[in-house]
Design a protein around this motif. Structure first.
Motif, PDB file in Angstrom:
ATOM      1  N   ASN A   1      34.297  49.186  32.010  1.00  0.00           N
ATOM      2  CA  ASN A   1      33.148  48.648  31.261  1.00  0.00           C
ATOM      3  C   ASN A   1      31.848  48.891  32.028  1.00  0.00           C
ATOM      4  O   ASN A   1      30.986  48.017  32.136  1.00  0.00           O
ATOM      5  CB  ASN A   1      33.338  47.154  30.997  1.00  0.00           C
ATOM      6  CG  ASN A   1      34.598  46.826  30.208  1.00  0.00           C
ATOM      7  OD1 ASN A   1      35.022  45.680  30.201  1.00  0.00           O
ATOM      8  ND2 ASN A   1      35.217  47.806  29.556  1.00  0.00           N
TER       9      ASN A   1
ATOM     10  N   LYS B   1      28.465  48.289  30.249  1.00  0.00           N
ATOM     11  CA  LYS B   1      28.356  46.869  29.934  1.00  0.00           C
ATOM     12  C   LYS B   1      28.016  46.060  31.172  1.00  0.00           C
ATOM     13  O   LYS B   1      27.339  45.022  31.091  1.00  0.00           O
ATOM     14  CB  LYS B   1      29.678  46.372  29.335  1.00  0.00           C
ATOM     15  CG  LYS B   1      29.651  44.938  28.834  1.00  0.00           C
ATOM     16  CD  LYS B   1      30.980  44.521  28.222  1.00  0.00           C
ATOM     17  CE  LYS B   1      30.913  43.087  27.707  1.00  0.00           C
ATOM     18  NZ  LYS B   1      32.201  42.637  27.141  1.00  0.00           N
ATOM     19  N   ALA B   2      28.445  46.541  32.342  1.00  0.00           N
ATOM     20  CA  ALA B   2      28.239  45.813  33.598  1.00  0.00           C
ATOM     21  C   ALA B   2      26.799  45.840  34.082  1.00  0.00           C
ATOM     22  O   ALA B   2      26.478  45.234  35.106  1.00  0.00           O
ATOM     23  CB  ALA B   2      29.164  46.365  34.682  1.00  0.00           C
TER      24      ALA B   2
ATOM     25  N   GLN C   1      25.047  40.680  32.458  1.00  0.00           N
ATOM     26  CA  GLN C   1      26.062  39.644  32.615  1.00  0.00           C
ATOM     27  C   GLN C   1      26.960  39.603  31.385  1.00  0.00           C
ATOM     28  O   GLN C   1      26.510  39.835  30.263  1.00  0.00           O
ATOM     29  CB  GLN C   1      25.395  38.276  32.806  1.00  0.00           C
ATOM     30  CG  GLN C   1      24.501  38.179  34.025  1.00  0.00           C
ATOM     31  CD  GLN C   1      25.276  38.065  35.319  1.00  0.00           C
ATOM     32  OE1 GLN C   1      26.400  37.584  35.342  1.00  0.00           O
ATOM     33  NE2 GLN C   1      24.662  38.510  36.417  1.00  0.00           N
TER      34      GLN C   1
ATOM     35  N   GLU D   1      31.510  39.365  30.043  1.00  0.00           N
ATOM     36  CA  GLU D   1      32.931  39.363  30.362  1.00  0.00           C
ATOM     37  C   GLU D   1      33.504  40.764  30.195  1.00  0.00           C
ATOM     38  O   GLU D   1      33.029  41.547  29.364  1.00  0.00           O
ATOM     39  CB  GLU D   1      33.705  38.399  29.457  1.00  0.00           C
ATOM     40  CG  GLU D   1      33.513  36.933  29.782  1.00  0.00           C
ATOM     41  CD  GLU D   1      34.457  36.043  28.973  1.00  0.00           C
ATOM     42  OE1 GLU D   1      35.067  36.548  27.990  1.00  0.00           O
ATOM     43  OE2 GLU D   1      34.591  34.851  29.323  1.00  0.00           O
ATOM     44  N   PHE D   2      34.530  41.068  30.966  1.00  0.00           N
ATOM     45  CA  PHE D   2      35.267  42.304  30.754  1.00  0.00           C
ATOM     46  C   PHE D   2      35.900  42.297  29.364  1.00  0.00           C
ATOM     47  O   PHE D   2      36.279  41.242  28.840  1.00  0.00           O
ATOM     48  CB  PHE D   2      36.381  42.454  31.798  1.00  0.00           C
ATOM     49  CG  PHE D   2      35.899  42.895  33.150  1.00  0.00           C
ATOM     50  CD1 PHE D   2      35.692  44.241  33.422  1.00  0.00           C
ATOM     51  CD2 PHE D   2      35.654  41.968  34.150  1.00  0.00           C
ATOM     52  CE1 PHE D   2      35.256  44.650  34.668  1.00  0.00           C
ATOM     53  CE2 PHE D   2      35.217  42.369  35.401  1.00  0.00           C
ATOM     54  CZ  PHE D   2      35.010  43.716  35.661  1.00  0.00           C
TER      55      PHE D   2
ATOM     56  N   CYS E   1      33.565  46.260  38.688  1.00  0.00           N
ATOM     57  CA  CYS E   1      32.955  46.918  37.533  1.00  0.00           C
ATOM     58  C   CYS E   1      31.995  48.042  37.917  1.00  0.00           C
ATOM     59  O   CYS E   1      31.589  48.821  37.048  1.00  0.00           O
ATOM     60  CB  CYS E   1      32.233  45.908  36.649  1.00  0.00           C
ATOM     61  SG  CYS E   1      30.929  44.972  37.493  1.00  0.00           S
TER      62      CYS E   1
ATOM     63  N   LEU F   1      30.243  41.196  35.539  1.00  0.00           N
ATOM     64  CA  LEU F   1      31.278  40.913  34.547  1.00  0.00           C
ATOM     65  C   LEU F   1      32.346  40.007  35.142  1.00  0.00           C
ATOM     66  O   LEU F   1      32.758  40.178  36.297  1.00  0.00           O
ATOM     67  CB  LEU F   1      31.921  42.210  34.059  1.00  0.00           C
ATOM     68  CG  LEU F   1      31.000  43.214  33.355  1.00  0.00           C
ATOM     69  CD1 LEU F   1      31.807  44.401  32.828  1.00  0.00           C
ATOM     70  CD2 LEU F   1      30.221  42.551  32.221  1.00  0.00           C
TER      71      LEU F   1
END
Length: 593
Positions: free
Chosen positions: A398, A401-402, A405, A407-408, A436, A445
């Motif tokens: 991810n 996305k990282a 902030q 979640e995985f 991450c 994450l």
């Protein structure tokens, strides 16, 4: 508790039911033949198990602790594969077992009870690794923050308890050091209690020592991280010579460097890892480290393909051969210490393997972003290491996305781990947080409770079945087909398919089914965290080529029943066996004996 009884009647019932969250395979023809080896197991686990160490030497005492109610008539069963090697009464919430004398062996331990009709209810499971050398089956983790927050009571203990529950047997200490060319804070004679790392974060020597002590109590090994060729801007004052550096021109005018933020201590300037004087110098600095910290070895890093570089005298540098020379020099300095070296995008891995490393470590990037690349790298690494070195992937989930902030994405992580583990690799991902980014302290994450629970099962599975997953063998044709509307196809993965991958291991055919039916892409990175949760496939009729007589077929999956063995009825005729797979979520392993 719902019992799944895998008889023909129950399987036919599975074929006839469906809901929004699963796929029930609809066969074109019935599977007929005698039903033997019927397995009856419970679908829900009610007991959580833990052990006092991450791995054990042969003959060592294993202490188990159970959380949850254990009935008075419960038993504990110890299996290697499908073979029951020992059994005993549960005897309360804590008990011990003497690990067998066979080295380098994985076991699945399950607590179960038997009902009056003979059916078994599995209450809880856990993997156990009996190996005298952790590098035979490395399960690598990390720690990356050593500031005052880690001095609070119970913080380190809690972090390492989770790694122990996941059977992590080696831990990499990232960004723990003072300077790349002078890793120890202070001197051997006067070590610093608090110093700054490359990013000017506080590092407490007491925190490093406590991590090592707690890890050693769990049977884990502690590896310190450093580049093989890094020097900061003040290196000359510490004795690093100009003649040791790598340059971008033949006139030693411009040093090769790795640029870092202005708020950090310095950019990193690269020296020639093959330079004998540099090897002597950094070897001396490592002596300082070992004198002050009880590290078990050195995690060596590099920076990938740097293009054409030159030594001080104007000759072309050969980094790949330099890595081999460096590894050998470090081993000569400390023969008893373990060595692992990163191969960025597998750059230099062949030469690294010719050194004296204990397993092969590959940091993956976008040039190796496909699931199919994982198999290719494991295959190549096996050849480089003459089939004697395991592969660990540093692979950052991810990644995009990282940047923020959150979640995985659980499906992305589990599908990637399923593929890596099925192929025989391991994944560096667990530490004082989940990994991450290549900057290990990044903890943007977090893991949901769902992911934490699932990860425990995946690491149980990798540990318990390590001899089938990572014990060698040869790739073979899976030879799997289905008479249902679920498309089953051989490796490599394809969206919309159940993908198969197989090995022949110690006379057994081990077939892995990997669920790509609902995948939205074929990159293990799941960059933005969009990989959807796969639908559950139940009652999947399968045909597998089998030219020799089959005595037993069993399956196991980390996605159900805690990885417990499920023995299946089957029929063999016409050069194939036919049977029905109970379930497939992300990954199910079939073993044909």
């Amino acid at each position: 508790m719902r019992k799944l009884i895998y008889s023909v009647v129950a399987l036919l019932a599975l074929w006839s039911c469906s809901d929004d969250d699963n796929v029930t395979a609809k066969p074109d023809t019935d599977i007929t033949g005698e039903v033997t080896n019927v397995v009856q197991v419970n679908a829900d686990l009610t007991v959580s198990l833990s052990t006092d160490k991450a791995c054990y030497k042969p003959g060592e005492t294993v202490t188990f602790t159970a959380t949850g109610t254990i009935p008075a008539d419960a038993k504990v069963r110890y299996r290697n594969g499908s073979e029951v090697v020992a059994e005993q009464a549960a005897g309360g919430q804590t008990w011990t077992w003497t690990a067998p004398g066979t080295d380098f062996t994985g076991y699945l331990v399950d607590v179960y009870r038997t009902a009056g009709d003979g059916s078994e209810t599995v209450l809880g499971t856990i993997g156990v690794d009996v190996s005298s050398d952790w590098t035979r089956f490395p399960r690598y983790g990390f720690v990356a923050t050593f500031d005052a927050s880690k001095t609070a009571d119970g913080v380190i203990e809690q972090e390492m308890a989770f790694l122990n529950r996941c059977h992590i047997n080696g831990v990499q200490f990232q960004d723990w050091h003072n300077k790349h060319h002078w890793p120890l804070g202070g001197t051997r004679e006067q070590p610093a209690e608090v110093y700054k790392d490359i990013a000017n974060r506080d590092v407490y020597a007491s925190v490093i020592k406590k991590y090592i002590d707690v890890q050693h109590a769990y049977g884990m090994k502690a590896m310190f991280y450093n580049l093989c060729f890094g020097a900061l801007s003040d290196a000359a004052a510490d004795g690093v010579k100009e003649e040791w550096y790598l340059f971008k021109d033949t006139k030693h005018g411009t040093k090769d460097s790795h640029d870092l933020p202005d708020s950090w201590k310095s950019d990193i300037f690269l020296v020639d890892p093959a330079n004998k004087e540099w090897q002597q110098y950094i070897g001396d600095r490592n002596d300082d480290v070992y004198a002050c910290f009880d590290f078990d070895g050195y995690q060596i890093d590099q920076l990938g393909d740097r293009g054409t570089l030159y030594t001080y005298d104007g000759g072309k540098a050969n980094l790949q051969l330099g890595y081999e020379s460096f590894v050998k020099a470090m081993k000569e300095r400390h023969p008893s210490k373990r060595l692992v070296m990163n191969a960025v995008s597998n750059y230099g891995q062949y030469s690294i393997a010719q050194g004296d490393v204990d397993f092969l470590y590959t940091e993956l990037w976008d040039t190796e972003n496909k699931f199919s690349d994982l198999r290719d790298i494991i295959h190549d690494n096996s050849l480089y290491g003459r089939h004697g070195l395991q592969t660990v992937f540093a692979a950052y989930m991810n990644y995009a996305k990282a940047d923020n902030q959150g979640e995985f994405n659980t499906p992305g992580v589990l599908l990637t781990d399923a593929v890596m583990f099925a192929l025989g690799g391991s994944h560096l991902e667990l530490g004082d947080h989940m990994l991450c980014k290549e900057y290990f302290p990044n903890s943007n994450l977090t893991m949901s409770q769902e992911l934490r629970d699932a990860i425990v099962r995946y690491y149980d599975f990798m540990t318990a079945y390590q001899n089938l997953l990572r014990g060698g063998g040869e790739e073979t044709e899976a030879g799997v087909s289905s008479t249902s509307d679920v498309k089953v196809a051989a490796w490599p993965p394809a969206i919309g398919n159940v993908t198969t991958f197989a090995r022949q291991v110690d006379g057994r055919k081990v077939v892995h089914l990997l669920n790509f039916i609902d995948a939205d892409n074929l990159s293990w990175r799941d960059m933005d965290g969009t990989m959807p949760e796969p639908r559950l496939v139940e009652g999947l009729p399968l045909r597998v080529k089998a030219d020799t007589k089959v005595s037993k077929i069993w399956v196991a999956t980390p996605d159900a029943l805690g990885g417990a063995v499920q023995e299946l009825p089957f029929k063999q005729a016409g050069g194939e066996v036919t049977f029905t797979l109970p379930s497939l979520k992300y990954w199910t392993m079939i073993v044909i004996e």
